[in-house]
Structures are given as structure tokens and as C-alpha cells.
Design an enzyme around this catalytic site. Structure first.
Site, mmCIF file in Angstrom:
data_model
loop_
_atom_site.group_PDB
_atom_site.id
_atom_site.type_symbol
_atom_site.label_atom_id
_atom_site.label_comp_id
_atom_site.label_asym_id
_atom_site.label_seq_id
_atom_site.Cartn_x
_atom_site.Cartn_y
_atom_site.Cartn_z
ATOM 1 N N GLU A 126 41.080 0.238 53.899
ATOM 2 C CA GLU A 126 42.235 0.295 53.563
ATOM 3 C C GLU A 126 42.850 1.763 53.864
ATOM 4 O OE1 GLU A 126 43.786 -1.240 49.735
ATOM 5 O OE2 GLU A 126 45.473 0.076 49.968
ATOM 6 N N SER A 269 38.697 -10.636 45.305
ATOM 7 C CA SER A 269 38.333 -11.329 46.544
ATOM 8 C C SER A 269 36.960 -12.303 46.115
ATOM 9 C CB SER A 269 37.643 -10.664 47.668
ATOM 10 O OG SER A 269 36.880 -9.326 46.835
HETATM 11 O O1 0CM Z 1 40.398 -3.213 48.698
HETATM 12 P P1 0CM Z 1 39.168 -3.995 48.197
HETATM 13 O O2 0CM Z 1 37.874 -3.397 48.462
HETATM 14 O O3 0CM Z 1 39.028 -4.080 46.630
HETATM 15 O O4 0CM Z 1 39.130 -5.388 48.806
HETATM 16 P P2 0CM Z 1 38.533 -6.740 48.418
HETATM 17 O O5 0CM Z 1 38.682 -7.328 49.912
HETATM 18 O O6 0CM Z 1 37.656 -6.648 47.600
HETATM 19 O O7 0CM Z 1 40.143 -7.214 47.626
HETATM 20 C C1 0CM Z 1 41.164 -7.863 48.274
HETATM 21 C C2 0CM Z 1 41.862 -6.687 48.899
HETATM 22 C C3 0CM Z 1 42.566 -5.882 49.549
HETATM 23 C C4 0CM Z 1 43.370 -5.270 50.187
#
Ligand code: 0CM
Ligand code: SF4
Length: 316
Positions: A126, A269
Site C-alpha cells: 500500500e 483480511s
Molecule cells: O494492509 P494490510 O497488510 O493490513 O492488508 P490486509 O490484506 O491484511 O487487509 C486488508 C487491506 C487493505 C488495504
């Protein structure tokens, strides 16, 4: 042994949307669906999609021309988007709208030549995508991770300066970094609306409540998931032994010695099925029924692009 579940926990609106985009793409385009990076940072989700025929790649050059590509929930840089267009790929953008909001802020600053400071974790996709929205050679985007970085930072023009943040940071740590930024650069302008997303904030609030009544907290989430790691840090910050687990298979029986209450939460996630498996495992070891804490109700839904309206609701 009691089992207490954090509320809210698990899937956020951005993750549900990203998975729904790929599930629809599999149904609509009867060909291989390529996903740039892991769609979301969860091993279970990735393995399930892989079994359905999705191919995950890190470089656009790995995709044959004219294929279908999905950008992950974490977003991509302008350069990556251009590469995909150059290869005539059909682009499905699963970037979370809350990440896109930050992209727009950075892009706007870039256009105006306003130097921008990004608070985030180096190397996270990100962060790479957000840095990659700034393409004005006369301005600059700086990445900082800590108060120490604020102290060491020098900018060209402190009168025209702005900051943004990664969406999945610790709310408490970020607050401190922002106040030292404001101390050092009193004229710095902040984002219109908080960049740390609602899901990250709510899950951190929920783990705070959970930590008050748990002897140990299990955070279901994968190692590369920023928001899940921030939950582990939060649980520890609040004084409770907190462990990150991919699934029930990671639980060590020694952790449960002299434990009366096990708290469970899940990163944005991590699917609920993994939480259910943890509960079942603990119950096999003698735990009672699980109870869920009262928490903030999340109503956010992010729509998928119209051209993908084949299945409208998330299947799990
Ligand atoms: O950013 P992060 O590592 O927390 O990503 P993720 O895939 O675990 O969670 C969802 C998101 C986004 C952007
Ligand atoms: Fe979007 Fe937040 Fe979910 Fe990331 S954690 S996908 S920014 S809602």
C-alpha cells in the site's frame, strides 16, 4: 476456559469487495485471472482463490498481453497502471476505496507541487502504491515510520507541506507521530478525513475491550497483514499476552496453561471460518461456549464495478 469474541472482527468492506471482484471475474471472463500481489494478505483466502484458478504475480511483465488483471486491495502506483495499459490488459481495480481516497490526496498534492509526508511501513505494497501517486519531479514525497524519522526529516518548504497515512496503522502510535509532525511543521496540512480506515480503528477499539477480560488473545491473521500485526501490538500495549495465528494449527497448548479466558479476534483480511475452527479446537480442549462482546456495528458496503454485476453478494 471461557471463549470471548471481539466485535467487530474479521472481514472489512474493502476485503469483501476485492474478493467479490475476483469471484465475478472468474465467472465472467472464462480465462485465467491474474492478480497483482496477494489480493488480500491472508493465506487461506489466497489458497482458495488459487484453487479456483487465480494466478498471483508480482510483476506486470509476468502477464501475457490482453489478459485480465486485478489490482489487489492495497492498490498500485501510477507506473504499474501504465504498464498494465501498455500491455493491453483488462484492468479490474480491487483497490479499497479508502486507499484510493489517500491516492487522490497524494495525487492532488503532487499536481500542486506540495511536498507530502507519508506515515507508513516501508516495503508494504500500500505504501509503495501511495508513494507512486506522486510524480511531480519538482516536489517530493517522504516516507516516515516513527518519531525518530520526524526528528531527522528535512523538507524544502515547510510552509507548503501536507501529510497522509497508510490506512492500517496503529491509531495510538500514529497520533503521537502526527503531533510531533505538527510540532516540527506547524503549517503542515492534514487529510480532510482520517486516513486510518474505519475497520482498522474499530478492530483496535474492540481488542482494547477484549484485553480487559482476557488472559490471552489470539489474533487470526497472516504474518504479512499490517492491520493484523497492529492488533497484536495493541493487545500487548494493553497488557495482555497476544499471539498472531494463521489458523488453529498454530496454537501451542503451553499458551493455555492457567488461562481462564481466551479472547479471539481476526484481522480485516481473515475469514470467519478460521475463527470458527479456533473455537472448535479450544472446545475440544475443554472450553465452554463462546460469547461475543457488544461492539460497534459496521454497515459499510463498497459496491463492485457495474460491469462485474454477475454475483452481487459475497459468498461466505
Ligand atoms: O494492509 P494490510 O497488510 O493490513 O492488508 P490486509 O490484506 O491484511 O487487509 C486488508 C487491506 C487493505 C488495504
Ligand atoms: Fe479498506 Fe481498511 Fe479494509 Fe484495508 S482494512 S481494505 S483500507 S476497509
Amino acid at each position: 476456559m471461557n471463549i470471548i469474541l471481539a466485535n467487530p472482527r474479521g472481514f472489512c468492506a474493502g476485503v469483501k469487495r476485492a474478493i467479490l471482484i475476483v469471484e465475478n471475474a472468474l465467472k465472467i471472463y472464462k480465462k485465467i485471472i491474474y492478480v497483482k500481489h496477494e489480493l488480500v494478505h491472508n493465506q487461506y483466502v489466497i489458497n482458495e482463490l488459487r484453487q479456483k484458478g487465480v494466478v498471483f504475480i508480482e510483476k506486470i511483465s509476468q502477464i501475457p498481453d490482453y489478459s485480465v488483471v486485478v489490482f489487489s486491495a492495497h492498490g498500485v502506483s501510477k507506473k504499474i497502471k501504465k504498464e498494465a495499459i501498455k500491455k493491453n490488459l483488462i484492468i479490474l481495480n480491487a483497490t479499497c476505496p479508502l486507499v484510493t481516497k489517500v491516492h487522490k490526496e497524494v495525487s492532488e498534492c503532487s499536481k500542486k507541487g506540495i511536498e507530502t509526508i507519508l506515515i507508513g511501513h516501508k516495503g508494504h505494497p500500500e505504501v509503495e502504491g501511495t508513494i507512486g501517486q506522486y510524480d511531480n519531479q519538482n516536489g517530493k514525497i517522504y516516507l516516515i515510520e516513527s518519531i525518530k524519522d520526524v526528528n531527522n526529516l528535512t523538507v524544502k518548504n515547510a510552509e507548503k507541506l501536507s501529510f497522509v497515512t497508510q490506512t492500517t496503522l496503529s491509531t495510538t502510535q500514529t497520533k503521537n507521530i502526527i503531533s510531533s509532525l505538527k510540532n516540527k511543521f506547524p503549517k503542515i496540512s492534514a487529510p480532510n478525513k482520517e486516513d486510518i480506515c474505519y475497520a482498522t480503528t474499530n478492530r483496535q477499539k474492540a481488542i482494547y475491550q477484549l484485553s480487559k477480560i482476557s488472559d490471552i488473545i489470539l489474533v487470526v491473521g497472516s504474518k504479512n497483514s499490517s492491520n493484523s500485526n497492529r492488533l497484536v501490538e495493541s493487545g500487548k500495549e494493553f497488557g495482555t499476552c497476544t499471539k498472531l495465528i494463521n489458523s488453529f494449527l498454530d496454537i501451542k497448548k503451553t499458551w493455555l496453561k492457567n488461562v481462564n479466558s481466551v479472547g479471539i479476534t481476526a484481522g480485516a483480511s481473515a475469514p470467519e471460518i478460521l475463527v470458527k475452527q479456533v473455537i472448535q479446537y479450544l472446545q475440544k480442549l475443554g472450553a465452554g461456549k463462546s460469547i461475543e462482546m457488544i461492539g460497534i456495528k459496521e454497515k459499510k458496503i463498497f459496491k463492485i464495478p457495474k460491469k462485474l454485476f454477475k454475483i452481487k453478494t459475497y459468498s461466505k
